[in-house]
Motif scaffolding. Structure first.
Motif, mmCIF file in Angstrom:
data_model
loop_
_atom_site.group_PDB
_atom_site.id
_atom_site.type_symbol
_atom_site.label_atom_id
_atom_site.label_comp_id
_atom_site.label_asym_id
_atom_site.label_seq_id
_atom_site.Cartn_x
_atom_site.Cartn_y
_atom_site.Cartn_z
ATOM 1 N N ALA A 61 65.702 47.115 34.253
ATOM 2 C CA ALA A 61 66.978 46.501 33.906
ATOM 3 C C ALA A 61 67.061 45.154 34.607
ATOM 4 N N ASP A 62 67.719 44.200 33.980
ATOM 5 C CA ASP A 62 67.829 42.869 34.573
ATOM 6 C C ASP A 62 68.492 42.924 35.949
ATOM 7 N N SER A 63 69.394 43.852 36.127
ATOM 8 C CA SER A 63 70.157 43.923 37.374
ATOM 9 C C SER A 63 69.304 44.331 38.582
ATOM 10 N N VAL A 64 68.143 44.914 38.332
ATOM 11 C CA VAL A 64 67.298 45.371 39.447
ATOM 12 C C VAL A 64 65.939 44.680 39.472
ATOM 13 N N LYS A 65 65.662 43.886 38.468
ATOM 14 C CA LYS A 65 64.353 43.231 38.375
ATOM 15 C C LYS A 65 64.102 42.369 39.600
ATOM 16 N N GLY A 66 62.908 42.527 40.177
ATOM 17 C CA GLY A 66 62.558 41.767 41.367
ATOM 18 C C GLY A 66 62.958 42.440 42.666
ATOM 19 N N ARG A 67 63.789 43.483 42.573
ATOM 20 C CA ARG A 67 64.231 44.208 43.775
ATOM 21 C C ARG A 67 63.727 45.645 43.782
ATOM 22 N N PHE A 68 63.627 46.256 42.629
ATOM 23 C CA PHE A 68 63.198 47.658 42.513
ATOM 24 C C PHE A 68 61.790 47.714 41.918
ATOM 25 N N THR A 69 61.048 48.732 42.332
ATOM 26 C CA THR A 69 59.716 48.963 41.787
ATOM 27 C C THR A 69 59.539 50.439 41.470
ATOM 28 N N ILE A 70 59.180 50.725 40.237
ATOM 29 C CA ILE A 70 58.896 52.104 39.833
ATOM 30 C C ILE A 70 57.385 52.315 39.863
ATOM 31 N N SER A 71 56.976 53.476 40.311
ATOM 32 C CA SER A 71 55.557 53.816 40.334
ATOM 33 C C SER A 71 55.410 55.325 40.178
ATOM 34 N N ARG A 72 54.205 55.770 39.944
ATOM 35 C CA ARG A 72 53.980 57.202 39.793
ATOM 36 C C ARG A 72 52.617 57.581 40.363
ATOM 37 N N ASP A 73 52.518 58.835 40.765
ATOM 38 C CA ASP A 73 51.265 59.412 41.233
ATOM 39 C C ASP A 73 51.043 60.668 40.402
ATOM 40 N N ASN A 74 50.216 60.583 39.393
ATOM 41 C CA ASN A 74 50.020 61.721 38.497
ATOM 42 C C ASN A 74 49.335 62.893 39.195
ATOM 43 N N ALA A 75 48.584 62.619 40.245
ATOM 44 C CA ALA A 75 47.947 63.702 41.004
ATOM 45 C C ALA A 75 48.977 64.520 41.771
ATOM 46 N N LYS A 76 50.099 63.898 42.096
ATOM 47 C CA LYS A 76 51.168 64.576 42.845
ATOM 48 C C LYS A 76 52.363 64.938 41.977
ATOM 49 N N ASN A 77 52.275 64.647 40.687
ATOM 50 C CA ASN A 77 53.389 64.932 39.770
ATOM 51 C C ASN A 77 54.694 64.317 40.259
ATOM 52 N N THR A 78 54.617 63.090 40.709
ATOM 53 C CA THR A 78 55.769 62.451 41.336
ATOM 54 C C THR A 78 55.935 61.020 40.830
ATOM 55 N N VAL A 79 57.179 60.642 40.619
ATOM 56 C CA VAL A 79 57.518 59.266 40.296
ATOM 57 C C VAL A 79 58.429 58.743 41.411
ATOM 58 N N TYR A 80 58.286 57.456 41.702
ATOM 59 C CA TYR A 80 58.999 56.841 42.815
ATOM 60 C C TYR A 80 59.845 55.667 42.327
ATOM 61 N N LEU A 81 60.868 55.356 43.113
ATOM 62 C CA LEU A 81 61.634 54.136 42.889
ATOM 63 C C LEU A 81 61.858 53.491 44.255
ATOM 64 N N GLN A 82 61.128 52.421 44.502
ATOM 65 C CA GLN A 82 61.317 51.652 45.729
ATOM 66 C C GLN A 82 62.430 50.649 45.487
ATOM 67 N N MET A 83 63.455 50.711 46.308
ATOM 68 C CA MET A 83 64.628 49.865 46.133
ATOM 69 C C MET A 83 64.781 48.978 47.364
ATOM 70 N N ASN A 84 64.644 47.684 47.160
ATOM 71 C CA ASN A 84 64.779 46.709 48.236
ATOM 72 C C ASN A 84 65.977 45.809 47.979
ATOM 73 N N SER A 85 66.410 45.116 49.012
ATOM 74 C CA SER A 85 67.535 44.173 48.900
ATOM 75 C C SER A 85 68.722 44.825 48.205
ATOM 76 N N LEU A 86 69.060 46.001 48.669
ATOM 77 C CA LEU A 86 70.129 46.768 48.021
ATOM 78 C C LEU A 86 71.472 46.071 48.154
ATOM 79 N N LYS A 87 72.276 46.237 47.118
ATOM 80 C CA LYS A 87 73.605 45.635 47.048
ATOM 81 C C LYS A 87 74.647 46.744 46.889
ATOM 82 N N PRO A 88 75.882 46.480 47.270
ATOM 83 C CA PRO A 88 76.931 47.508 47.087
ATOM 84 C C PRO A 88 77.038 47.976 45.639
#
Length: 123
Positions: A61-88
């Motif tokens: 989404a435009d509102s999170v672009k450049g601040r959030f990163t989605i990634s996944r590890d298929n070996a661990k059956n897990t998806v992640y969301l790294q959230m930086n520069s968080l805003k209220p």
């Protein structure tokens, strides 16, 4: 039975970071596209980010672009969301979701949802 369990939410000050995780079970994880959505009080659920089956394609989404990163590890059956520069305005319940067909920004196209994890960003 498909189960998605989010974790990693919490209270953080503006400018801080959090990493959300979503552990999947009961499905062949590597053939599902995954998405993160969020819902603030009184608002509709909105798209945050999605990732395709291999992890080679992501969309934000435009509102999170450049601040959030989605990634996944298929070996661990897990998806992640790294959230930086968080805003209220990032304060919401965050949900992960699985899509058997395509990577999508539309909540209705996701078949399975987690219970959500609360993220609160203080100013």
């Amino acid at each position: 039975q498909v189960e998605l369990v989010e974790s990693g939410g919490g209270l953080v000050q503006a400018g801080g970071s959090l990493r959300l995780s979503c552990a999947a079970s009961g499905l062949f994880f590597s053939i599902y596209s995954m998405g993160w959505f969020r819902q603030a009080p009184g608002k509709e659920r909105e798209f945050v980010a999605c990732i395709n089956r291999s992890g080679g394609s992501t969309y934000y989404a435009d509102s999170v672009k450049g601040r959030f990163t989605i990634s996944r590890d298929n070996a661990k059956n897990t998806v992640y969301l790294q959230m930086n520069s968080l805003k209220p305005e990032d304060t919401a319940v965050y949900y992960c979701a699985a899509n058997r067909v395509v990577s999508s920004t539309v909540p209705g196209e996701y078949n399975n949802w987690g219970q959500g994890t609360q993220v609160t960003v203080s100013s």
